[in-house]
Design a protein around this motif. Structure first.
Motif, PDB file in Angstrom:
ATOM      1  N   UNK A   2      26.011 -20.179 -47.297  1.00 26.69           N
ATOM      2  CA  UNK A   2      25.718 -19.705 -45.933  1.00 26.69           C
ATOM      3  C   UNK A   2      25.709 -20.901 -44.977  1.00 26.69           C
ATOM      4  N   UNK A   3      25.039 -21.967 -45.392  1.00 28.69           N
ATOM      5  CA  UNK A   3      24.932 -23.135 -44.499  1.00 28.69           C
ATOM      6  C   UNK A   3      26.303 -23.781 -44.278  1.00 28.69           C
ATOM      7  N   UNK A   4      27.122 -23.858 -45.323  1.00 20.32           N
ATOM      8  CA  UNK A   4      28.478 -24.420 -45.187  1.00 20.32           C
ATOM      9  C   UNK A   4      29.271 -23.635 -44.143  1.00 20.32           C
ATOM     10  N   UNK A   5      29.158 -22.301 -44.196  1.00 20.76           N
ATOM     11  CA  UNK A   5      29.953 -21.459 -43.287  1.00 20.76           C
ATOM     12  C   UNK A   5      29.449 -21.549 -41.849  1.00 20.76           C
ATOM     13  N   UNK A   6      28.131 -21.514 -41.673  1.00 19.73           N
ATOM     14  CA  UNK A   6      27.579 -21.622 -40.313  1.00 19.73           C
ATOM     15  C   UNK A   6      27.925 -22.992 -39.729  1.00 19.73           C
ATOM     16  N   UNK A   7      27.732 -24.041 -40.516  1.00 24.88           N
ATOM     17  CA  UNK A   7      28.001 -25.405 -40.016  1.00 24.88           C
ATOM     18  C   UNK A   7      29.467 -25.553 -39.598  1.00 24.88           C
ATOM     19  N   UNK A   8      30.371 -24.978 -40.385  1.00 24.06           N
ATOM     20  CA  UNK A   8      31.798 -25.100 -40.068  1.00 24.06           C
ATOM     21  C   UNK A   8      32.121 -24.395 -38.743  1.00 24.06           C
ATOM     22  N   UNK A   9      31.502 -23.227 -38.512  1.00 23.78           N
ATOM     23  CA  UNK A   9      31.777 -22.518 -37.253  1.00 23.78           C
ATOM     24  C   UNK A   9      31.125 -23.219 -36.058  1.00 23.78           C
ATOM     25  N   UNK A  10      29.994 -23.889 -36.301  1.00 20.73           N
ATOM     26  CA  UNK A  10      29.385 -24.692 -35.229  1.00 20.73           C
ATOM     27  C   UNK A  10      30.292 -25.884 -34.903  1.00 20.73           C
ATOM     28  N   UNK A  11      30.734 -26.585 -35.959  1.00 19.03           N
ATOM     29  CA  UNK A  11      31.553 -27.803 -35.764  1.00 19.03           C
ATOM     30  C   UNK A  11      32.832 -27.492 -35.006  1.00 19.03           C
ATOM     31  N   UNK A  12      33.446 -26.361 -35.356  1.00 20.13           N
ATOM     32  CA  UNK A  12      34.684 -25.964 -34.701  1.00 20.13           C
ATOM     33  C   UNK A  12      34.481 -25.897 -33.182  1.00 20.13           C
ATOM     34  N   UNK A  13      33.325 -25.422 -32.770  1.00  8.08           N
ATOM     35  CA  UNK A  13      33.054 -25.335 -31.325  1.00  8.08           C
ATOM     36  C   UNK A  13      32.691 -26.698 -30.749  1.00  8.08           C
ATOM     37  N   UNK A  14      32.000 -27.526 -31.556  1.00  9.28           N
ATOM     38  CA  UNK A  14      31.587 -28.846 -31.037  1.00  9.28           C
ATOM     39  C   UNK A  14      32.788 -29.732 -30.743  1.00  9.28           C
ATOM     40  N   UNK A  15      33.845 -29.639 -31.588  1.00 12.67           N
ATOM     41  CA  UNK A  15      35.007 -30.503 -31.340  1.00 12.67           C
ATOM     42  C   UNK A  15      35.750 -30.091 -30.063  1.00 12.67           C
ATOM     43  N   UNK A  16      35.466 -28.871 -29.613  1.00 16.90           N
ATOM     44  CA  UNK A  16      36.077 -28.455 -28.337  1.00 16.90           C
ATOM     45  C   UNK A  16      35.265 -28.982 -27.157  1.00 16.90           C
ATOM     46  N   UNK A  17      34.204 -29.732 -27.460  1.00 15.05           N
ATOM     47  CA  UNK A  17      33.436 -30.396 -26.410  1.00 15.05           C
ATOM     48  C   UNK A  17      32.343 -29.538 -25.796  1.00 15.05           C
ATOM     49  N   UNK A  18      32.120 -28.330 -26.374  1.00 15.32           N
ATOM     50  CA  UNK A  18      31.082 -27.456 -25.820  1.00 15.32           C
ATOM     51  C   UNK A  18      29.697 -27.894 -26.301  1.00 15.32           C
ATOM     52  N   UNK A  19      28.676 -27.516 -25.536  1.00 21.91           N
ATOM     53  CA  UNK A  19      27.304 -27.830 -25.939  1.00 21.91           C
ATOM     54  C   UNK A  19      26.535 -26.559 -26.207  1.00 21.91           C
ATOM     55  N   UNK A  20      25.533 -26.609 -27.127  1.00 27.91           N
ATOM     56  CA  UNK A  20      24.742 -25.416 -27.439  1.00 27.91           C
ATOM     57  C   UNK A  20      23.858 -24.999 -26.272  1.00 27.91           C
ATOM     58  N   UNK A  21      23.647 -23.682 -26.141  1.00 25.14           N
ATOM     59  CA  UNK A  21      22.783 -23.186 -25.066  1.00 25.14           C
ATOM     60  C   UNK A  21      21.535 -22.505 -25.630  1.00 25.14           C
ATOM     61  N   UNK A  22      21.512 -22.267 -26.954  1.00 25.05           N
ATOM     62  CA  UNK A  22      20.418 -21.525 -27.587  1.00 25.05           C
ATOM     63  C   UNK A  22      20.193 -22.048 -28.982  1.00 25.05           C
ATOM     64  N   UNK A  23      18.970 -21.923 -29.504  1.00 25.23           N
ATOM     65  CA  UNK A  23      18.696 -22.344 -30.877  1.00 25.23           C
ATOM     66  C   UNK A  23      18.815 -23.856 -31.007  1.00 25.23           C
ATOM     67  N   UNK A  24      18.936 -24.329 -32.269  1.00 23.86           N
ATOM     68  CA  UNK A  24      19.023 -25.770 -32.496  1.00 23.86           C
ATOM     69  C   UNK A  24      20.121 -26.051 -33.502  1.00 23.86           C
ATOM     70  N   UNK A  25      20.783 -27.180 -33.371  1.00 26.54           N
ATOM     71  CA  UNK A  25      21.827 -27.539 -34.330  1.00 26.54           C
ATOM     72  C   UNK A  25      21.164 -28.086 -35.595  1.00 26.54           C
ATOM     73  N   UNK A  26      21.731 -27.792 -36.778  1.00 22.94           N
ATOM     74  CA  UNK A  26      21.162 -28.307 -38.020  1.00 22.94           C
ATOM     75  C   UNK A  26      21.190 -29.834 -38.046  1.00 22.94           C
ATOM     76  N   UNK A  27      20.246 -30.409 -38.807  1.00 26.77           N
ATOM     77  CA  UNK A  27      20.211 -31.872 -38.957  1.00 26.77           C
ATOM     78  C   UNK A  27      21.575 -32.349 -39.463  1.00 26.77           C
ATOM     79  N   UNK A  28      22.068 -33.416 -38.947  1.00 24.17           N
ATOM     80  CA  UNK A  28      23.377 -33.900 -39.386  1.00 24.17           C
ATOM     81  C   UNK A  28      24.478 -33.471 -38.436  1.00 24.17           C
ATOM     82  N   UNK A  29      24.278 -32.349 -37.769  1.00 19.35           N
ATOM     83  CA  UNK A  29      25.286 -31.884 -36.806  1.00 19.35           C
ATOM     84  C   UNK A  29      24.871 -32.217 -35.377  1.00 19.35           C
ATOM     85  N   UNK A  30      23.551 -32.331 -35.192  1.00 17.20           N
ATOM     86  CA  UNK A  30      23.027 -32.494 -33.821  1.00 17.20           C
ATOM     87  C   UNK A  30      23.528 -33.789 -33.199  1.00 17.20           C
TER      88      UNK A  30
END
Ligand code: NAP
Ligand code: GDD
Length: 334
Positions: A306-334
């Motif tokens: 589960x964590x591998x899949x969520x992290x991958x979908x977060x990373x995909x958005x981070x490389x597009x330069x977007x920033x989070x608006x809700x919740x918190x990024x997991x340690x290592x991704x923040x």
């Protein structure tokens, strides 16, 4: 150098299997069907190391031609209409590709590459309304969808060709396996992608169907090792590949949202349009035979998946330069 032939290369498992076989030193030949919008994104990183060819499980002559041309040592038949929900809307097409397509492949191997070892991608969906828990290679089938029915046909066709023609044909009865490369229509990837979309403010809710369905979910990268091991054994046989644990869709949601510091109950809604005419309520596999005979064991557990899949979908958005608006990024991704 051994030659492996893969159908279904554009799908999730095709990409992981091709990677694994290349690592083992195989020449990999992979078949794609003609598409107006071909998508090679899942295996783009290894495409230059694969010999590509065209063919379609609906077209017997194309399968004969590629078997004749490449004379592979091993054939992995992963191609299928694999989405259970869609099989209720396209039952005939699903029967043609997912069911009869297996016989077309078996005929092509029998007539044009008779020494090839054959792997059929069978499914825990064949157990359907389960006769017993956990399910083993000896558990009777009771499929609950046109997809499940077609897979039962493909399974028995594989067994029949082994018994009739002495072919080295194996049926891998694989339970659900997922990854960051999973199609967005399947529930696990739908959840992980929505979690990331919610964190980045692209979406506000996640509409799902049956939250209480239980699946034995593993990691696709682990499961393709099982496919290869089946074809290396002295004798052809059928094997269950599973983790031996079962979780509900609700539990998947809970862990996925917790990964980003959110509560799934604030975002998940139930929409009846995602319910199926007949449901498979519980799957739990016993892979003892694969462990004892092939030495196969999974390495990724449910939480890790589960964590591998969520992290991958977060990373995909981070490389597009977007920033989070809700919740918190997991340690290592923040
Ligand atoms: P997937 O991502 O849906 O990939 C299916 C593949 O089949 C795609 O490459 C697709 O090509 C190809 N295909 C569809 N129709 C075809 C046709 N008529 N001729 C040639 N190719 C065709 O599936 P997957 O998750 O990788 O699963 C691989 C296999 O394992 C499938 O047979 C599936 O039913 C079975 N299985 C999967 C699981 C699981 O949990 N993933 C569990 C048990 C069994 P296009 O890109 O052109 O559509
Ligand atoms: N797809 C989907 N979308 N499923 C949902 C949703 C939703 O919004 N909400 C609840 N579910 C439930 C389904 O009803 C099902 O009980 C469960 O989540 C899993 O659905 P899928 O991820 O679509 O997978 P599947 O179990 O039906 O089929 C997959 O696994 C089989 C092996 O058992 C596919 O990969 C098949 O090809 C494979 O053979």
């Amino acid at each position: 150098m051994k030659t492996a032939f893969i159908t279904g290369i554009t799908g999730q498992d095709g990409s992981y299997l091709a990677e694994h076989l290349l690592d083992l030193g195989y020449k990999v030949v992979a078949m794609m069907r003609r598409s107006a919008t071909p998508d090679t994104s899942r295996f783009a990183h290894i495409e230059d190391r694969i010999t590509m060819c065209h063919g379609d499980l609906m077209d017997q002559s194309s399968l004969m031609r590629v078997m004749d041309e490449f004379k592979p040592d091993e054939v992995y038949n992963l191609a299928a209409q694999s989405f259970v929900h869609a099989s209720f809307h396209e039952p005939i097409h699903t029967g043609e590709v997912t069911g009869l397509g297996v016989t077309r492949m078996l005929e092509a191997v029998r007539l044009s590459a008779p020494n090839a070892r054959f792997y059929q991608a069978s499914s825990s969906e064949m157990f359907g309304d389960v006769f017993e828990t956990p399910q083993t290679e000896r558990t009777p089938f009771h499929p609950r969808s046109p997809y499940g029915v077609a897979k039962v046909y493909g399974h028995w066709a594989t067994v029949n060709y082994r018994e009739s023609y002495d072919m080295f044909a194996c049926s891998g009865i694989l339970f659900n396996h997922e990854s960051p490369r999973r199609g967005l229509e399947f529930v696990t990837r739908k959840i992980s992608d929505h979690v990331a979309a919610i964190v980045f403010g692209e979406k506000d809710q996640l509409a799902l169907g049956n939250l209480d369905a239980r699946r034995d979910w593993g990691f696709a990268g682990d499961y393709v090792r099982g496919m290869h091991l089946m074809l290396q054994h002295d004798t052809p046989d059928d094997y269950v590949i599973s983790t031996g644990t079962t979780q509900s869709v609700r539990e998947f949601c809970k862990i996925a949202f917790e990964r980003v510091g959110l509560n799934y109950e604030d975002f998940v809604v139930v929409d009846p349009k995602f319910f199926r005419p007949a449901e498979v309520e519980l799957l739990l596999g016993d892979a003892s035979k694969a462990k004892d005979t092939l030495g196969w064991v999974p390495e990724v557990d449910f939480q890790g998946l589960v964590e591998m899949m969520v992290d991958a979908d977060l990373k995909r958005r981070m490389v597009m330069g977007n920033g989070p608006t809700r919740g918190s990024l997991p340690e290592g991704l923040a």
